[in-house]
Scaffold this motif. Structure first.
Motif, mmCIF file in Angstrom:
data_model
loop_
_atom_site.group_PDB
_atom_site.id
_atom_site.type_symbol
_atom_site.label_atom_id
_atom_site.label_comp_id
_atom_site.label_asym_id
_atom_site.label_seq_id
_atom_site.Cartn_x
_atom_site.Cartn_y
_atom_site.Cartn_z
ATOM 1 N N GLY A 135 121.227 34.983 18.804
ATOM 2 C CA GLY A 135 119.852 35.176 18.366
ATOM 3 C C GLY A 135 119.560 34.366 17.113
ATOM 4 N N PHE A 136 118.264 34.312 16.739
ATOM 5 C CA PHE A 136 117.901 33.862 15.390
ATOM 6 C C PHE A 136 118.015 32.354 15.179
ATOM 7 C CE2 PHE A 136 119.441 33.589 10.803
ATOM 8 C CZ PHE A 136 118.270 33.993 10.199
ATOM 9 N N GLN A 137 118.411 31.572 16.210
ATOM 10 C CA GLN A 137 118.673 30.150 15.966
ATOM 11 C C GLN A 137 118.200 29.255 17.087
ATOM 12 O OE1 GLN A 137 123.113 29.164 17.203
ATOM 13 N NE2 GLN A 137 123.088 30.910 15.845
ATOM 14 N N GLY A 138 118.004 28.004 16.764
ATOM 15 C CA GLY A 138 117.644 26.992 17.746
ATOM 16 C C GLY A 138 117.928 25.620 17.164
ATOM 17 N N ILE A 139 117.377 24.586 17.799
ATOM 18 C CA ILE A 139 117.431 23.238 17.209
ATOM 19 C C ILE A 139 116.047 22.611 17.270
ATOM 20 C CG2 ILE A 139 119.832 22.534 17.484
ATOM 21 C CD1 ILE A 139 118.977 21.197 20.133
ATOM 22 N N ASP A 140 115.802 21.722 16.301
ATOM 23 C CA ASP A 140 114.521 21.017 16.312
ATOM 24 C C ASP A 140 114.666 19.734 17.142
ATOM 25 O OD1 ASP A 140 115.747 19.074 14.762
ATOM 26 O OD2 ASP A 140 114.751 19.658 12.902
ATOM 27 N N PHE A 144 120.999 43.113 21.014
ATOM 28 C CA PHE A 144 121.719 44.032 20.133
ATOM 29 C C PHE A 144 121.674 43.518 18.702
ATOM 30 C CE2 PHE A 144 123.484 44.637 24.358
ATOM 31 C CZ PHE A 144 123.452 46.024 24.480
ATOM 32 N N GLY A 145 121.184 44.325 17.795
ATOM 33 C CA GLY A 145 121.053 43.934 16.390
ATOM 34 C C GLY A 145 122.382 44.023 15.654
ATOM 35 N N ALA A 185 123.867 38.618 13.965
ATOM 36 C CA ALA A 185 125.118 38.552 13.211
ATOM 37 C C ALA A 185 125.619 39.973 12.958
ATOM 38 C CB ALA A 185 124.908 37.814 11.904
ATOM 39 N N GLN A 186 126.936 40.135 12.875
ATOM 40 C CA GLN A 186 127.513 41.461 12.650
ATOM 41 C C GLN A 186 127.138 42.008 11.278
ATOM 42 O OE1 GLN A 186 131.765 40.373 13.409
ATOM 43 N NE2 GLN A 186 131.679 42.223 14.639
ATOM 44 N N GLY A 187 126.805 43.310 11.258
ATOM 45 C CA GLY A 187 126.592 44.054 10.005
ATOM 46 C C GLY A 187 126.055 43.215 8.874
ATOM 47 N N ILE A 191 129.582 33.790 15.653
ATOM 48 C CA ILE A 191 130.758 34.673 15.625
ATOM 49 C C ILE A 191 130.499 35.888 16.526
ATOM 50 C CG2 ILE A 191 132.070 36.259 14.139
ATOM 51 C CD1 ILE A 191 131.675 34.148 11.863
ATOM 52 N N SER A 192 129.346 36.513 16.356
ATOM 53 C CA SER A 192 128.989 37.685 17.170
ATOM 54 C C SER A 192 129.044 37.393 18.657
ATOM 55 C CB SER A 192 127.554 38.122 16.880
ATOM 56 O OG SER A 192 127.488 38.951 15.782
#
Lengths: 396, 396
Positions: free
Chosen positions: A135-140, A8-9, A42-44, A76-77
């Protein structure tokens, strides 16, 4: 029992009402007996307001710290989504990128997923939870937080679907699926039941905004069945998958890229090899010139994305090439397959443009697309015109 | 080279100006040749607005997801703080609770730090970085995000100082240190150069809000030298440490707890053992009755924190005890040590109250404090009155 990944975007989770609607989708899928992994953005406009916070502090914040900051938006989302699913009576647990085992390279703000350790997700699914992943994140490798850049949450969803061998990856959006043209421009546009990875990739790289080309390429590589569908209505979406029903020559859709810049260069000779090394240098900088040609005065012309403008000027300056930039064009592209099987297709395209009194500049025809450059203010008219030809040769 | 832990609370990082002021403090300390670890709280009212977001979703959000949500507040702060320090030309890196190795028990929203694996922090310090750590958060054994509850960021700072064997733990606040009384109530209040752990703990548990009792107790246990100082002015603060300069009998300060509730219970007999088992049951629920007494009619009375009201009523109801609640009192407490060495001290306190025409109810005197119950609307007057006696017996 199937395993479904649902993404969900930002606009699909922007407020309480939308969040609950998305949560209900996940719960419905779960209650039909499926395992469900939900990926959220992330929201909006949260990301924008976080960027604004950083810009208040300084002009050039370190990329590492921008990632630390921006990754809170999805966190947060995901918490709110897990709360909403719990509120609907379903067990749910949220996982950040690092908790979900998403390992990336260390390029901050534009990292790529290298590997997903799915242990924790599988454990939580086995416990009967709907698993909500940021979404959109990870760790190295050094356990620094990274973000994936453009279209990042789609990439997360596709990579998770691949790693979990999911049966389907559903991308919920503002639109109901992939259409033969943007339905906001062309009323007669038809929703596609399915489209091949290659065609979707071509549409995305030529300006269609529903899916990002990086995530489509990932889906093709991992053979992940993607579905694009509306987060608002219940209607069926469009499935993106390996070619199956559409082996015959056909056109699938038309899209417009309104941000291209056209360059004309003097002093480059097509024959001398200067052009070749020039294109190679562009390629190394990640720039793919399109609609490349030469006119009678020996000028080389091509189009490239507006975002690459500075880089191109840097390269041309280094080579002491005289350049003319034109930021007035739109590239209209019709996408399909085996197009050379239609002997008069190019003529058909030019005819509809002519009938609509739309002048055009450069054009390009190959096996999987036809592109033409028109004045930006005529872009919608040209999409309309080319769409007539698309419908004529579209496989139902 | 010393290692200094500096903690900045929510109001000390609430906007760009405050953030840079705090960052400058860290940079100054670093440039004097110290290693610096900065602990930050969430900005201003970020936590409140996150709680509001959760409440919009539902009335009873799962504690685990609340922690996921709330921990983003400190993560935003730490990124901005690292950006500000970088902006001042100093190398900085931010670490979340899990990145900083802060392991807690699994009690969501009120977790306690069990252990800190300082490997990553030490590595970053060795690289020459100022290390910015998110306060208030950690992870449990299953790698779930936890938050520490009340006074959490102070606890983080003290625990880090202990684990890193830091030379000092500086708590930056809105006030300039610990005073003989709240300077907003008593103009003549004197700032203390130093105070013992025990006295600070007593002040904190009797209503002083500068430091939370949990973090003072942690500092005492780990023998961490605490310093309370202003994030705004440059003046010296108050050092909280083991008794040294103040072996003689003395008074240190006066504080007020305006949230106590007084209970009167009928039917409990002091002699029969009923009172004893009742107090034990309160203790098991984490309630410590204070100013406990019995009047001539055989009624038992005591005070307890307002926050424990529901719990106390539950226990009394179970025991079928008749109860009278009075929510009109304030408990004023003067704190010191070896107070019984002053033979007429109690009389002195009553005299100043009498002179100021402040009626009082119950009172209590022991080795390290004198407490008295007055009507809440006279609390400030009573603090003023008792403060005269404090100054009289205060060691400079």
């Amino acid at each position: 029992m199937s395993l479904i990944v649902q993404k969900f975007g930002g606009s699909s989770v922007r407020d309480k009402e939308r969040l609950y609607r998305a949560a209900q989708r996940a719960v419905d899928t779960y209650q039909k007996g499926n395992q469900v992994v939900v990926v959220v953005s992330a929201q909006g406009n949260t990301t924008d307001s976080l960027i604004k916070k950083a810009q208040e502090i300084g002009d050039t914040p370190p990329g590492r710290e921008m990632d630390v900051l921006l990754s809170t938006g999805e966190q947060i989302s995901m918490a709110l989504m897990a709360m909403a699913i719990s509120g609907l009576g379903c067990p749910a647990i949220s996982l950040t990128g690092w908790q979900a085992g998403i390992k990336t390279c260390e390029t901050h703000q534009n990292a790529r997923i290298r590997h997903i350790d799915t242990t924790r997700i599988r454990e939580e699914l086995a416990k009967g939870n709907i698993v909500v992943v940021a979404g959109f994140q990870g760790i190295d490798e050094q356990e620094n937080i990274t973000t994936l850049g453009r279209g990042g949450s789609d990439s997360t969803a596709v990579a998770l679907a691949e790693a979990l061998l999911a049966d389907r990856c559903q991308i919920f959006t503002d639109v109901e699926g992939i259409y033969t043209a943007d339905p906001q421009v062309v009323e007669e546009a038809v929703k596609l039941t399915s489209i091949s990875y290659d065609e979707m990739l071509k549409l995305a790289s030529m300006g269609a905004k529903v899916l990002h080309d990086r995530s489509v390429a990932m889906a093709r590589r991992g053979n992940v069945v993607l579905e694009v569908l509306s987060s608002i209505t219940e209607s069926e979406g469009t499935v993106v998958q390996e070619n199956s029903n559409s082996a015959a020559p056909h056109l699938q859709g038309v899209t417009a890229d309104r941000t291209v810049v056209r360059y004309c260069i003097k002093g480059l000779n097509r024959e001398s090899g200067g052009l070749y090394t020039f294109i190679e240098e562009l390629a190394q900088a990640g720039i793919r010139p399109d609609l490349l040609g030469q006119n009678e005065e020996g000028e080389i012309f091509f189009t490239a994305a507006h975002s690459k403008r500075e880089e191109i000027n840097r390269i041309l300056k280094k080579r002491r090439l005289h350049i003319k930039e034109e930021d007035i064009w739109a590239k209209i592209t019709a996408v399909g397959q085996q197009l050379t099987a239609f002997p008069k297709l190019k003529k058909e395209f030019f005819e509809v443009l002519h009938e609509a009194e739309i002048p055009w500049e450069d054009s390009w025809m190959e096996e999987d697309r036809f592109s033409v450059l028109v004045l930006r203010e005529r872009a919608n008219d040209a999409v309309h015109a080319l769409h007539q030809v698309v419908l004529r040769h579209h496989l139902k």
